[in-house]
Scaffold this motif. Structure first.
Motif, PDB file in Angstrom:
ATOM      1  N   LEU A 246      -2.702   3.912   1.460  1.00 17.52           N
ATOM      2  CA  LEU A 246      -3.225   4.015   0.095  1.00 17.52           C
ATOM      3  C   LEU A 246      -3.545   5.457  -0.262  1.00 17.52           C
ATOM      4  CD1 LEU A 246      -5.599   0.912  -0.073  1.00 17.52           C
ATOM      5  CD2 LEU A 246      -3.431   1.213  -1.281  1.00 17.52           C
ATOM      6  N   LEU A 247      -4.126   6.185   0.677  1.00 16.56           N
ATOM      7  CA  LEU A 247      -4.484   7.581   0.415  1.00 16.56           C
ATOM      8  C   LEU A 247      -3.243   8.465   0.270  1.00 16.56           C
ATOM      9  CD1 LEU A 247      -7.509   7.990   2.873  1.00 16.56           C
ATOM     10  CD2 LEU A 247      -7.593   7.891   0.368  1.00 16.56           C
ATOM     11  N   ALA A 248      -2.167   8.123   0.973  1.00 26.10           N
ATOM     12  CA  ALA A 248      -0.941   8.925   0.914  1.00 26.10           C
ATOM     13  C   ALA A 248      -0.058   8.561  -0.270  1.00 26.10           C
ATOM     14  CB  ALA A 248      -0.158   8.753   2.212  1.00 26.10           C
ATOM     15  N   ASN A 249      -0.312   7.408  -0.871  1.00 28.46           N
ATOM     16  CA  ASN A 249       0.505   6.943  -1.993  1.00 28.46           C
ATOM     17  C   ASN A 249       0.127   7.708  -3.259  1.00 28.46           C
ATOM     18  OD1 ASN A 249       1.824   5.522  -4.053  1.00 28.46           O
ATOM     19  ND2 ASN A 249       1.586   3.561  -3.002  1.00 28.46           N
TER      20      ASN A 249
ATOM     21  N   SER B  63       0.826  -1.207   0.000  1.00 30.54           N
ATOM     22  CA  SER B  63       0.000   0.000   0.000  1.00 30.54           C
ATOM     23  C   SER B  63       0.862   1.260   0.000  1.00 30.54           C
ATOM     24  CB  SER B  63      -0.921   0.006   1.224  1.00 30.54           C
ATOM     25  OG  SER B  63      -1.779  -1.117   1.218  1.00 30.54           O
ATOM     26  N   ARG B  64       2.058   1.140   0.556  1.00 28.58           N
ATOM     27  CA  ARG B  64       2.952   2.310   0.640  1.00 28.58           C
ATOM     28  C   ARG B  64       3.839   2.479  -0.586  1.00 28.58           C
ATOM     29  NH1 ARG B  64       4.856   0.916   6.831  1.00 28.58           N
ATOM     30  NH2 ARG B  64       3.144   1.990   7.921  1.00 28.58           N
ATOM     31  N   SER B  65       4.134   1.382  -1.287  1.00 27.68           N
ATOM     32  CA  SER B  65       5.092   1.431  -2.390  1.00 27.68           C
ATOM     33  C   SER B  65       4.492   2.050  -3.651  1.00 27.68           C
ATOM     34  CB  SER B  65       5.593   0.022  -2.717  1.00 27.68           C
ATOM     35  OG  SER B  65       6.442   0.056  -3.852  1.00 27.68           O
ATOM     36  N   GLN B  66       5.250   2.940  -4.262  1.00 23.59           N
ATOM     37  CA  GLN B  66       4.813   3.553  -5.514  1.00 23.59           C
ATOM     38  C   GLN B  66       5.055   2.635  -6.703  1.00 23.59           C
ATOM     39  OE1 GLN B  66       6.118   7.554  -6.152  1.00 23.59           O
ATOM     40  NE2 GLN B  66       5.339   8.278  -4.185  1.00 23.59           N
TER      41      GLN B  66
ATOM     42  N   ILE C 276     -12.337   4.972  -1.366  1.00 25.13           N
ATOM     43  CA  ILE C 276     -11.964   4.839   0.048  1.00 25.13           C
ATOM     44  C   ILE C 276     -12.592   5.966   0.872  1.00 25.13           C
ATOM     45  CG2 ILE C 276     -10.047   4.900   1.684  1.00 25.13           C
ATOM     46  CD1 ILE C 276      -8.309   3.594  -0.472  1.00 25.13           C
ATOM     47  N   LYS C 277     -12.505   7.172   0.365  1.00 27.24           N
ATOM     48  CA  LYS C 277     -13.030   8.331   1.074  1.00 27.24           C
ATOM     49  C   LYS C 277     -14.552   8.241   1.210  1.00 27.24           C
ATOM     50  CE  LYS C 277      -9.333  11.456  -0.395  1.00 27.24           C
ATOM     51  NZ  LYS C 277      -8.981  12.638  -1.228  1.00 27.24           N
TER      52      LYS C 277
ATOM     53  N   ILE D 230      -6.462  -4.541  -3.024  1.00 29.18           N
ATOM     54  CA  ILE D 230      -6.391  -4.192  -1.603  1.00 29.18           C
ATOM     55  C   ILE D 230      -7.612  -3.376  -1.198  1.00 29.18           C
ATOM     56  CG2 ILE D 230      -5.091  -2.889   0.131  1.00 29.18           C
ATOM     57  CD1 ILE D 230      -2.536  -3.549  -1.466  1.00 29.18           C
ATOM     58  N   ALA D 231      -7.961  -2.405  -2.032  1.00 28.59           N
ATOM     59  CA  ALA D 231      -9.074  -1.508  -1.701  1.00 28.59           C
ATOM     60  C   ALA D 231     -10.419  -2.227  -1.695  1.00 28.59           C
ATOM     61  CB  ALA D 231      -9.109  -0.344  -2.691  1.00 28.59           C
TER      62      ALA D 231
END
Length: 247
Positions: A228-231, A199-202, A242-243, A212-213
């Motif tokens: 996911l939101l920060a990626n 989820s963190r990896s670009q 997600i939001k 995942i979502a």
């Protein structure tokens, strides 16, 4: 130096040389290193002179154990280059690994070794800050090529064993790698740590991000959701979903 050594060619090994070794002329030490018996090997290895080590390589009685010590104590690129050209020793995987650990190993030798080093060992070279940067960069290049040669099953095992951290060492994923990762993520049980790192990896493929979502047990996890939101590579439609569900 060759001329000086020729002056001692008639000399045979004598036990007294063990006690007088440090005081012997360099030419004589070179000659004796070539013909010395096994009981003299320790004193020769403590000599510290690469010219003595060079002729010691020609001693027919030396074993891999002495060569490994010699590699550790070698201080010139010439000596290491010469050793790497001796088929008897270079064929040993143990010796190849030891050559890589010496910071004086020339890049031309390191490059030959890295091209054939097993995938799992390339990681150690990449992270060894005592090695020259060009060697570590070549190891990273070889690491990426080796990763691409893995089978689907091996690729999945690497993703699992590294919890997805292997993505930090890669610049791209091939279509084969993406398929292996998607099949892995479709399994019923996937470690949370792997999901979080993906989820963190670009570098994570959009298809995996969507998987995942869409799985409730993962997207309900606040850390995964925030990752996911920060990626920056998470598709906008996935972020909007997600939001919408977790506003």
């Amino acid at each position: 130096m060759q001329h000086e050594e020729e002056n001692f060619e008639a000399e045979t090994w004598q036990g007294k040389y063990l006690e007088s070794w440090p005081r012997l002329p360099l030419g004589l030490r070179r000659h004796l290193a070539r013909i010395a018996p096994h009981e003299a090997f320790q004193i020769i290895l403590s000599d510290g002179n690469d010219e003595v080590f060079e002729t010691f390589l020609e001693n027919p009685k030396i074993t891999q154990a002495e060569v490994l010590v010699l590699i550790d104590r070698a201080r010139t690129q010439y000596l290491i280059e010469k050793l790497s050209r001796i088929p008897k020793w270079y064929a040993s995987h143990t010796i190849k690994r030891r050559l890589l650990s010496n910071p004086h190993t020339p890049f031309s030798v390191a490059r030959r070794i890295l091209d054939y080093l097993p995938f799992v060992e390339l990681k150690r070279v990449m992270t060894n800050v005592n090695l020259p940067r060009e060697v570590r960069n070549k190891a990273r290049e070889s690491f990426r090529k080796a990763f691409q040669r893995l089978s689907d099953g091996e690729t999945q095992m690497i993703f699992l064993s590294t919890e997805g951290r292997v993505l930090r060492e890669l610049t791209i994923l091939t279509d084969k790698d993406k398929r292996a990762l998607i099949r892995l993520m479709q399994q019923p049980k996937v470690p949370r740590s792997l999901v979080l790192h993906l989820s963190r990896s670009q570098l994570t493929p959009p298809e995996v991000v969507q998987l995942i979502a869409r799985r409730p047990s993962w997207i309900m996890d606040k850390s995964i959701r925030q990752a996911l939101l920060a990626n920056g590579k998470t598709p906008q439609k996935v972020k909007d979903l997600i939001k919408k569900k977790h506003s």
